[in-house]
Scaffold this active site. Structure first.
Site, PDB file in Angstrom:
ATOM      1  N   LYS A  22       0.841  -1.209   0.000  1.00 24.61           N
ATOM      2  CA  LYS A  22       0.000   0.000   0.000  1.00 24.61           C
ATOM      3  C   LYS A  22       0.869   1.249   0.000  1.00 24.61           C
ATOM      4  CE  LYS A  22      -1.767   1.529   4.046  1.00 24.61           C
ATOM      5  NZ  LYS A  22      -1.410   2.934   4.388  1.00 24.61           N
ATOM      6  N   ASN A  23       1.882   1.276   0.884  1.00 24.48           N
ATOM      7  CA  ASN A  23       2.671   2.496   1.073  1.00 24.48           C
ATOM      8  C   ASN A  23       3.717   2.728  -0.003  1.00 24.48           C
ATOM      9  OD1 ASN A  23       1.070   2.970   3.253  1.00 24.48           O
ATOM     10  ND2 ASN A  23       2.559   2.313   4.779  1.00 24.48           N
ATOM     11  N   ARG A  92      -4.019  10.037   4.611  1.00 26.93           N
ATOM     12  CA  ARG A  92      -2.814  10.825   4.877  1.00 26.93           C
ATOM     13  C   ARG A  92      -2.024  11.053   3.599  1.00 26.93           C
ATOM     14  NH1 ARG A  92       0.415  14.071   8.179  1.00 26.93           N
ATOM     15  NH2 ARG A  92       2.599  13.664   7.721  1.00 26.93           N
ATOM     16  N   CYS A 116      -5.482   7.900   9.373  1.00 34.01           N
ATOM     17  CA  CYS A 116      -5.802   7.264  10.651  1.00 34.01           C
ATOM     18  C   CYS A 116      -5.393   8.180  11.808  1.00 34.01           C
ATOM     19  CB  CYS A 116      -5.061   5.931  10.777  1.00 34.01           C
ATOM     20  SG  CYS A 116      -5.843   4.626   9.817  1.00 34.01           S
ATOM     21  N   ARG A 121       0.105  14.206  13.223  1.00 36.88           N
ATOM     22  CA  ARG A 121       0.539  14.052  11.828  1.00 36.88           C
ATOM     23  C   ARG A 121       0.666  15.407  11.113  1.00 36.88           C
ATOM     24  NH1 ARG A 121      -1.878   8.606   9.498  1.00 36.88           N
ATOM     25  NH2 ARG A 121       0.238   8.465   8.681  1.00 36.88           N
ATOM     26  N   PRO A 122       1.493  16.283  11.648  1.00 31.58           N
ATOM     27  CA  PRO A 122       1.704  17.593  11.009  1.00 31.58           C
ATOM     28  C   PRO A 122       2.407  17.438   9.662  1.00 31.58           C
ATOM     29  CG  PRO A 122       3.302  17.252  12.758  1.00 31.58           C
ATOM     30  CD  PRO A 122       2.346  16.098  12.837  1.00 31.58           C
ATOM     31  N   ASP A 124       4.630  20.024   8.670  1.00 28.57           N
ATOM     32  CA  ASP A 124       5.616  21.114   8.690  1.00 28.57           C
ATOM     33  C   ASP A 124       6.887  20.773   7.920  1.00 28.57           C
ATOM     34  OD1 ASP A 124       5.800  19.222  10.881  1.00 28.57           O
ATOM     35  OD2 ASP A 124       7.506  20.391  11.580  1.00 28.57           O
ATOM     36  N   LEU A 125       7.335  19.526   8.016  1.00 29.55           N
ATOM     37  CA  LEU A 125       8.562  19.143   7.301  1.00 29.55           C
ATOM     38  C   LEU A 125       8.344  19.191   5.791  1.00 29.55           C
ATOM     39  CD1 LEU A 125       9.708  16.107   9.492  1.00 29.55           C
ATOM     40  CD2 LEU A 125      10.487  18.488   9.637  1.00 29.55           C
ATOM     41  N   ASP A 305       4.330   0.263  12.026  1.00 30.54           N
ATOM     42  CA  ASP A 305       3.095  -0.330  11.480  1.00 30.54           C
ATOM     43  C   ASP A 305       2.915  -1.773  11.919  1.00 30.54           C
ATOM     44  OD1 ASP A 305       3.270   1.426   8.283  1.00 30.54           O
ATOM     45  OD2 ASP A 305       2.715   2.057  10.301  1.00 30.54           O
ATOM     46  N   ILE A 327       7.300   6.540  17.222  1.00 27.72           N
ATOM     47  CA  ILE A 327       7.026   7.272  15.990  1.00 27.72           C
ATOM     48  C   ILE A 327       5.758   8.111  16.085  1.00 27.72           C
ATOM     49  CG2 ILE A 327       6.676   7.065  13.490  1.00 27.72           C
ATOM     50  CD1 ILE A 327       9.467   6.189  14.382  1.00 27.72           C
ATOM     51  N   ARG A 397      -8.583  -0.307   4.447  1.00 25.37           N
ATOM     52  CA  ARG A 397      -7.633   0.677   3.905  1.00 25.37           C
ATOM     53  C   ARG A 397      -6.318   0.005   3.488  1.00 25.37           C
ATOM     54  NH1 ARG A 397      -7.604   6.165   7.200  1.00 25.37           N
ATOM     55  NH2 ARG A 397      -6.420   6.603   5.309  1.00 25.37           N
TER      56      ARG A 397
HETATM   57  C1  EPZ Z   1       4.124   6.788   6.422  1.00 26.44           C
HETATM   58  O1  EPZ Z   1       3.356   7.788   7.064  1.00 26.44           O
HETATM   59  C2  EPZ Z   1       3.195   5.585   6.288  1.00 26.44           C
HETATM   60  N1  EPZ Z   1       2.031   5.955   5.485  1.00 26.44           N
HETATM   61  C3  EPZ Z   1       2.730   5.138   7.679  1.00 26.44           C
HETATM   62  O2  EPZ Z   1       1.933   3.963   7.508  1.00 26.44           O
HETATM   63  C4  EPZ Z   1       3.962   4.784   8.510  1.00 26.44           C
HETATM   64  O3  EPZ Z   1       3.546   4.442   9.811  1.00 26.44           O
HETATM   65  C5  EPZ Z   1       4.900   5.988   8.569  1.00 26.44           C
HETATM   66  O4  EPZ Z   1       5.254   6.410   7.223  1.00 26.44           O
HETATM   67  C6  EPZ Z   1       6.184   5.681   9.322  1.00 26.44           C
HETATM   68  O5  EPZ Z   1       6.831   4.604   8.717  1.00 26.44           O
HETATM   69  C7  EPZ Z   1       2.152   5.997   4.136  1.00 26.44           C
HETATM   70  O6  EPZ Z   1       3.212   5.753   3.578  1.00 26.44           O
HETATM   71  C8  EPZ Z   1       0.913   6.330   3.362  1.00 26.44           C
HETATM   72  P1  EPZ Z   1       6.207  10.082   8.648  1.00 26.44           P
HETATM   73  P2  EPZ Z   1       3.915   9.321   7.151  1.00 26.44           P
HETATM   74  O7  EPZ Z   1       6.117  11.352   7.908  1.00 26.44           O
HETATM   75  O8  EPZ Z   1       4.620   9.655   5.896  1.00 26.44           O
HETATM   76  C9  EPZ Z   1       6.150  13.231  12.194  1.00 26.44           C
HETATM   77  C10 EPZ Z   1       0.051   2.570   7.788  1.00 26.44           C
HETATM   78  O9  EPZ Z   1      -0.456   2.029   8.780  1.00 26.44           O
HETATM   79  N2  EPZ Z   1       6.103  14.254  11.138  1.00 26.44           N
HETATM   80  O10 EPZ Z   1       7.432   9.240   8.530  1.00 26.44           O
HETATM   81  O11 EPZ Z   1       2.811  10.171   7.608  1.00 26.44           O
HETATM   82  C11 EPZ Z   1       4.834  12.466  12.272  1.00 26.44           C
HETATM   83  O12 EPZ Z   1       3.899  13.177  13.061  1.00 26.44           O
HETATM   84  C12 EPZ Z   1       0.534   4.016   7.871  1.00 26.44           C
HETATM   85  O13 EPZ Z   1       0.209   2.008   6.668  1.00 26.44           O
HETATM   86  C13 EPZ Z   1       6.189  15.580  11.508  1.00 26.44           C
HETATM   87  O14 EPZ Z   1       6.309  15.928  12.687  1.00 26.44           O
HETATM   88  O15 EPZ Z   1       4.970   9.144   8.333  1.00 26.44           O
HETATM   89  C14 EPZ Z   1       5.242  11.170  12.904  1.00 26.44           C
HETATM   90  O16 EPZ Z   1       5.312  11.340  14.303  1.00 26.44           O
HETATM   91  C15 EPZ Z   1       0.305   4.625   9.240  1.00 26.44           C
HETATM   92  N3  EPZ Z   1       6.124  16.538  10.539  1.00 26.44           N
HETATM   93  C16 EPZ Z   1       6.652  10.939  12.345  1.00 26.44           C
HETATM   94  O17 EPZ Z   1       7.101  12.215  11.846  1.00 26.44           O
HETATM   95  C17 EPZ Z   1       5.980  16.207   9.210  1.00 26.44           C
HETATM   96  O18 EPZ Z   1       5.954  17.130   8.361  1.00 26.44           O
HETATM   97  C18 EPZ Z   1       6.694   9.933  11.220  1.00 26.44           C
HETATM   98  O19 EPZ Z   1       5.896  10.432  10.181  1.00 26.44           O
HETATM   99  C19 EPZ Z   1       5.880  14.848   8.859  1.00 26.44           C
HETATM  100  C20 EPZ Z   1       5.947  13.879   9.840  1.00 26.44           C
END
Ligand code: EPZ
Length: 417
Positions: A22-23, A92, A116, A121-122, A124-125, A305, A327, A397
């Site tokens: 999926k991802n 997301r 979810c 899930r900001p 900002d980055l 995950d 995470i 999903r």
């Molecule tokens: C991806 O989410 C995956 N989703 C998630 O899978 C997975 O858990 C996650 O990566 C971590 O591996 C998809 O690929 C669609 P991140 P993503 O940006 O991109 C913080 C599932 O169950 N953060 O690596 O949203 C954030 O809040 C889903 O299949 C910021 O602070 O994950 C989190 O605490 C759930 N600012 C951490 O980083 C930002 O701008 C990791 O987020 C972006 C993220």
């Protein structure tokens, strides 16, 4: 909303083939917008998040055709560069269209993504990185407007190896003028799959899978047919089904190296894992031992995950397991539902203390998010009596044909919509 009704206590046997990731599929489908010519994506799983992505592609004016496992997208006649708030809120990964749209049209208008409820899930980055690439980002009245004549490559250091931010930077810079370097990039296999897809379209991306990724912008990209890699999280889910039922199951179409941190956790529980090419056999003991402390970390650490499903495994293992979720800030929502089934789990901020019990009891429980829902199904497989899992639209999903696959392994499970 839908329910799964599961009669626990069956042992599993046979084999299951793992769906496309999926991802991986979500960012690659978004990337077809940046490619700008027809692409065919194979091994695409049948999921509600994929449905949502295809709705977004069609709303932008892409021509989309879908047959079993294959999606073709022609984004050569995009007519829009804004995404409706309702579509953005469905998942997301809608935020990944930001970089792709800017690459293709020089502009993107959207709102904050949904997804979810596992944390704030900001983004900002994502937005800070867009600004580093010379993209104007205006946030007003809940809308995010990004625009620039031509993206300019730059060096971007991420304070956290965010998967989505890494993907957005790649998509925004793939057709930029100049070179973009991402420092502290996410190393997940899904990033590698996205880079391989784009490179097969003529992009010049190196270092995907490492902490430093270099993207040399190119003028244009060309059509390609591409097959999505297998889903490592779904593979881990079926492994946990075998573990909690004391079964021996063959899992086909896996990439063993993607599952290394999960393998060691299962081996600590007493499961034996035999790998042969792209398939594995997992054989579980009658009684599991509690795994050592589990710390979720960015890849190649233990995947967040898989945290919920491993909590379900630990809940019926002999001993105590500490599970540290590093995470997401709200990813223990499965715990209260597992405790309804007789589990003994206490949560102290980011740590869950799981004391294994002899047996869980079937109960009526609610899925609160995708992986929490999967964990409740896994718990139902080994619980005494019948478990009803509600709100299984969350599970839809990320899991393609979950009930059908579990039934083929010998599970008594039926879906009630
Ligand atoms: C991806 O989410 C995956 N989703 C998630 O899978 C997975 O858990 C996650 O990566 C971590 O591996 C998809 O690929 C669609 P991140 P993503 O940006 O991109 C913080 C599932 O169950 N953060 O690596 O949203 C954030 O809040 C889903 O299949 C910021 O602070 O994950 C989190 O605490 C759930 N600012 C951490 O980083 C930002 O701008 C990791 O987020 C972006 C993220």
């Amino acid at each position: 909303m839908g329910q799964y009704i599961i009669e626990g206590g069956k042992s599993l046997c046979g084999s299951v083939r793992i769906q496309g990731a999926k991802n991986s599929a979500l960012p690659i489908l978004a990337a077809t917008v940046a490619v700008g010519t027809p692409c065919v994506i194979h091994n695409c799983p049948d999921l509600s998040d994929i449905d949502a992505t295809l709705k977004i592609l069609r709303s932008l004016g892409c021509e989309v055709h879908r047959s079993v496992g294959t999606v073709s997208v022609d984004s050569s006649r995009i007519s829009l560069n804004s995404i409706d708030d309702v579509l953005m809120r469905e998942m997301r990964s809608s935020i990944i269209f930001l970089g792709a749209l800017v690459s293709a049209t020089g502009e993107a208008v959207m709102t904050a993504p949904g997804g979810c409820d596992i944390g704030l899930r900001p983004i900002d980055l994502h937005l800070a990185a867009m600004r580093k690439l010379g993209i104007r980002v205006a946030e007003r009245h809940g809308k995010i407007r990004c625009s620039c004549k031509r993206v300019r490559g730059n060096k971007i250091t991420l304070s956290f190896p965010s998967v989505g931010a890494t993907e957005n930077i790649i998509l925004a810079s793939v057709r930029a003028s100049g070179v973009t370097t991402i420092i502290n990039a996410a190393r997940e296999p899904e990033i590698v799959d996205l880079a391989m897809f784009l490179n097969s379209c003529g992009a010049r991306i190196s270092g995907a899978g490492e902490s430093v990724i270099v993207i040399e912008g190119v003028e244009r990209l060309h059509s390609v047919q591409y097959a999505i890699m297998p889903d490592r999280i779904v593979a881990g889910t079926y492994m946990s089904a075998a573990a909690v039922t004391g079964s021996s199951v063959i899992i086909e179409d896996v990439i063993p190296s993607h599952l290394a941190p999960v393998f060691s956790c299962f081996e600590q529980t007493g499961c034996r894992i035999e790998v042969s090419g792209n398939k594995l056999r997992i054989t579980a003991p009658k009684k599991l031992c509690a795994p050592d402390t589990i710390r979720t970390m960015p890849y190649p650490g233990f995947p967040t995950d898989c945290q919920a499903i491993m909590t379900a495994v630990a809940s019926v293992a002999d001993g105590v397991t500490l599970i540290n979720e590093n995470i997401f800030e709200n990813r223990f929502r499965h715990v209260s539902e597992l405790n309804r089934m007789g589990a003994d789990i206490r949560v102290y901020d980011k740590v869950a203390v799981v004391r294994g019990v002899d047996r869980l009891q079937g109960a009526c429980v609610d899925a609160t998010d995708l992986r929490a829902g999967a964990a409740l199904v896994i718990a139902g497989l080994c619980a005494e009596g019948v478990t009803t899992v509600n709100s299984i639209h969350y599970i839809d999903r990320g899991y393609d044909s979950l009930a059908e696959n579990l039934t083929s392994l010998g599970v008594s499970i039926r879906r009630k919509d």
